[in-house]
Scaffold this active site. Structure first.
Site, short mmCIF file in Angstrom:
data_model
loop_
_atom_site.label_atom_id
_atom_site.label_comp_id
_atom_site.label_asym_id
_atom_site.label_seq_id
_atom_site.Cartn_x
_atom_site.Cartn_y
_atom_site.Cartn_z
N LYS A 29 0.80 -1.43 0.32
CA LYS A 29 -0.28 0.03 0.17
C LYS A 29 0.54 1.39 0.40
O LYS A 29 0.54 2.20 -0.71
CB LYS A 29 -1.09 0.02 1.37
N THR A 30 2.20 1.44 0.83
CA THR A 30 2.74 2.62 0.95
C THR A 30 3.22 2.33 -0.50
O THR A 30 3.26 3.96 -0.72
CB THR A 30 4.06 2.18 2.17
N ASP A 218 -3.54 7.20 4.67
CA ASP A 218 -3.36 6.01 4.30
C ASP A 218 -3.79 5.18 5.92
O ASP A 218 -4.68 6.15 7.23
CB ASP A 218 -1.25 5.65 5.12
N GLU A 219 -4.49 3.84 6.15
CA GLU A 219 -4.70 3.78 7.18
C GLU A 219 -5.54 3.82 7.39
O GLU A 219 -6.49 4.11 8.29
CB GLU A 219 -3.89 3.62 8.47
N GLN A 249 -8.80 -5.11 9.10
CA GLN A 249 -7.45 -4.94 9.35
C GLN A 249 -7.56 -3.65 9.98
O GLN A 249 -7.00 -3.14 11.45
CB GLN A 249 -5.75 -4.34 8.81
N ARG A 610 1.19 -10.84 10.02
CA ARG A 610 2.39 -10.14 10.87
C ARG A 610 4.09 -11.36 10.27
O ARG A 610 4.95 -11.34 10.22
CB ARG A 610 3.32 -9.77 12.00
#
Length: 674
Positions: A29-30, A218-219, A249, A610
């Site tokens: 995503k980044t 973002d997020e 998430q 993770r």
């Protein structure tokens, strides 16, 4: 653009209009955000017209570094990259004439805000109210604020028997009045007040919409209502709002995050394009098979995604069943040590858990085996006492009305000002209808003050006044700050402390604060460096974890681990009542809801994703409860996982009673004998 998969390319090349990027875990995503910004710049958008918002200053800094690599340091420095709170500070400072604060306000961090709540509780006379937890009351006030409910807007709930709701309604108006009297804002104000300003002033709204031509967030699944409203108000006529998030998430509902902001994005921004990123570049296929199967069972999942492993196959996920929690902790520690023999470094290993209490046993076992570790989620660097003490001096210089800071430094280091003196100053302030700070400034008019206390208060006021003038005259902020801390005796007090190494570390921490001030002075983003600007920056940073570097195993709660990744992950305590947490499944908990259990499922999903190469999922079969062995049911999140992706291993051995549990068994035995 080279290096992008088809879905990423669609998101990057999207033109005008709203865009929702559903970015699965590890899907890059980044990379999408940074490449989209680079494309906007390439098409002629001025960097000052782009605002990219993340949830931590660390994330914003990392994004800026990536942008520097893509477009060069000069262009990257001109981009607007910040958190919601930092942007709020910028807007409130610039629009000072509309705020009523004159552009000079103190930002209270969580600790300061809790101090105001605690003081408000003490002033209430109702029986039993003082024993209530200030953090629980502040959490309610925070939720009300972010729903735009002022003290007079909070609805009465006559059927509620929750004493915290009633106490919070009583505290809320006192809390707000105390903040305003001290020209202070809390973190919630940094978003709520800009929303109120923009919503109520069309001219102001147009000004900021014209300035920000492209907004990227973002997020987005972590946004609350106030943050959503800010995004809507900043959207210009083309509604160039690009948000990146993953409803799978969304794990911060307990602090106000609203997953419906993602799910209902098209209703907030009609005509939005939706792009899903499902290629995962982090985890091996068996890990993703477990993650996909677990999250697919969520009955309220409205935007389903299936992660695909770009890195191919790998080791199957190991589900390990142990006799009890002590055996679980021992096994995890031994396996961590064994992995070192395979060449896996401690820094590549993490132990994740739902509740911090589970870390204690693992810590003990790792120490016994000599395995280095760190506990993620400990005290943040800006929350350390000596740094807060030093910052309180600086805040008292900038804002003489800041009573919280003044009370903190009034007799530290000791200058003869005891509790009796403080009580007499408070009584004087009340009789004159003045603030506590004004009363301290008029210490010569207060009756019954010992000479030593009067002299100490005068010396403090003189040092603060001298520093105030020096900050106005000098551009060398760090030099002035260092002189102040030396003059008031703070540095000497730390150096002369009797605890050796600890005092040296505390002195180093104060140097860390001064070093941060020096870096701020040199930073390109500080257009006109000021001590106020520095204090506002470090306060918005204060809730962020400072990661200690080193070759150590990481122990972390699942909430704190979001955004991190490790080669090997141990996800421990996967039993009912722990994950999912008891308060989400216990019918006796009146405020539990089905959505709470689904957030717990998303928390399990976050833990699984993770892991890059290996994942261990462990659960104890039983635990000692009130001196007796009680069976523990496997977590419901382990049901329906694909057998082809899992190896089940059950360790032999009987439940072990240790420490306090042995004592409990002994007490029960003696009771029966009697």
């Amino acid at each position: 653009m080279p290096g992008l998969n088809p879905s990423q390319k669609r998101a990057v090349e999207h033109g005008d209009g709203p865009l929702l990027v559903l970015a699965g875990a590890g899907s890059g995503k980044t990379r999408v955000i940074t490449h989209r910004i680079a494309r906007l710049l390439d098409r002629g958008t001025a960097p000052e017209a782009i605002l990219a918002v993340s949830f931590t200053n660390k994330a914003a800094g990392e994004m800026r570094m990536r942008m520097a690599a893509l477009v060069g340091a000069d262009l990257a420095a001109r981009l607007g990259m910040s958190t919601f709170h930092s942007f709020g500070v910028r807007l409130l400072t610039e629009e000072k004439s509309a705020t009523g604060f004159g552009g000079r306000f103190t930002i209270f961090d969580q600790g300061d805000a809790l101090g105001v709540v605690r003081e408000s509780l003490l002033r209430l006379r109702r029986s039993g109210i003082r024993r209530l937890d200030p953090a629980a009351i502040h959490a309610r006030i925070s939720l009300w604020k972010n729903r735009f409910l002022g003290p007079d807007d909070v609805p009465e709930t006559p059927d509620s028997d929750d004493e915290y709701d009633g106490a919070a309604r009583e505290v809320y108006p006192r809390y707000e009045a105390r903040l305003r009297a001290m020209s202070a804002l809390d973190f919630d104000d940094l978003v709520v007040l800009p929303v109120r300003l923009l919503a109520g002033d069309a001219r102001l709204r147009g000004k900021w919409q014209k300035r920000i031509r492209h907004l990227l967030v973002d997020e987005f699944q972590d946004t609350n209502r106030a943050q959503l409203e800010l995004c809507k108000l900043l959207a210009n006529e083309k509604r160039n709002v690009c948000v990146v998030g993953d409803d799978d998430q969304s794990i911060y509902g307990w602090r106000g995050a609203d997953v419906s902001n993602v799910i209902e994005f098209e209703s907030h921004f009609p005509g939005a394009r939706v792009v899903a990123l499902e290629d995962n570049y982090r985890s091996r296929a068996p890990i993703l098979a477990v993650a996909n199967a677990a999250i697919a069972q969520s009955p309220r999942r409205l935007r389903p995604k299936t992660l695909r492993a770009a890195r191919g196959e790998g080791d199957r996920v190991r589900l390990v069943v142990l006799s009890d929690p002590p055996a679980e902790a021992k096994w995890v520690a031994k396996e961590t040590l064994r992995l070192r023999g395979e060449g896996i470094r401690p820094r590549d290993v993490a132990v994740l858990y739902r509740s911090s209490v589970l870390a204690r046993g693992v810590e003990e076992e790792l120490r016994a085996l000599g395995v280095p570790y760190r506990v993620f989620g400990g005290t943040q660097i800006f929350d350390k006492k000596e740094i807060k003490d030093a910052a309180a001096y600086l805040r008292s210089v900038v804002n003489p009305k800041d009573e919280i800071s003044l009370r903190r430094i009034l007799n530290y280091p000791a200058r003869g000002i005891g509790e009796t003196t403080v009580e007499r100053v408070e009584a004087f302030a009340k009789s004159r209808k003045a603030t506590f700070a004004d009363a301290v400034a008029s210490i010569d008019d207060v009756q019954g003050i010992p000479d030593a206390a009067r002299s100490g208060a005068r010396a403090l006021q003189g040092a603060l006044s001298e520093a105030r003038s020096a900050f106005r005259r000098s551009r060398a902020l760090t030099d002035v700050a260092r002189t102040l801390l030396q003059k008031v005796g703070l540095v000497a007090a730390l150096r002369d402390a009797a605890d050796g190494g600890s005092s040296a570390r505390r002195e180093e921490n104060v140097e860390f604060l001064l070093g941060a001030l020096a870096r701020y002075e040199r930073s390109e983003s500080a257009e006109k460096p000021s001590i106020l600007g520095f204090l506002q920056r470090i306060t918005t940073d204060s809730n962020e974890e400072v990661v200690e570097k080193g070759d150590v195993v990481t122990l972390s709660t699942l909430h704190a681990a979001k955004g991190l990744e490790f080669g090997v992950v141990f996800l421990i305590g996967c039993v009912e009542g722990v994950l999912p947490h008891a308060r989400t499944v216990d019918p006796r908990v009146t405020d539990a809801a089905p959505t709470d259990v689904e957030e717990e499922r998303r928390l399990f999903y976050v833990g699984v994703t993770r892991a890059r190469d290996r994942l261990y999922v462990t659960r104890p079969k039983a635990k000692l409860l009130r001196g007796r062995l009680a069976a523990q049911a496997p977590s419901r999140f382990l049901d329906g996982l694909p057998e082809a992706a899992i190896d089940v291993h059950e360790e032999a051995g009987e439940a072990v009673a240790e420490g306090a549990e042995v004592a409990a068994l002994a007490r029960e035995f003696l009771s029966r004998m009697q």
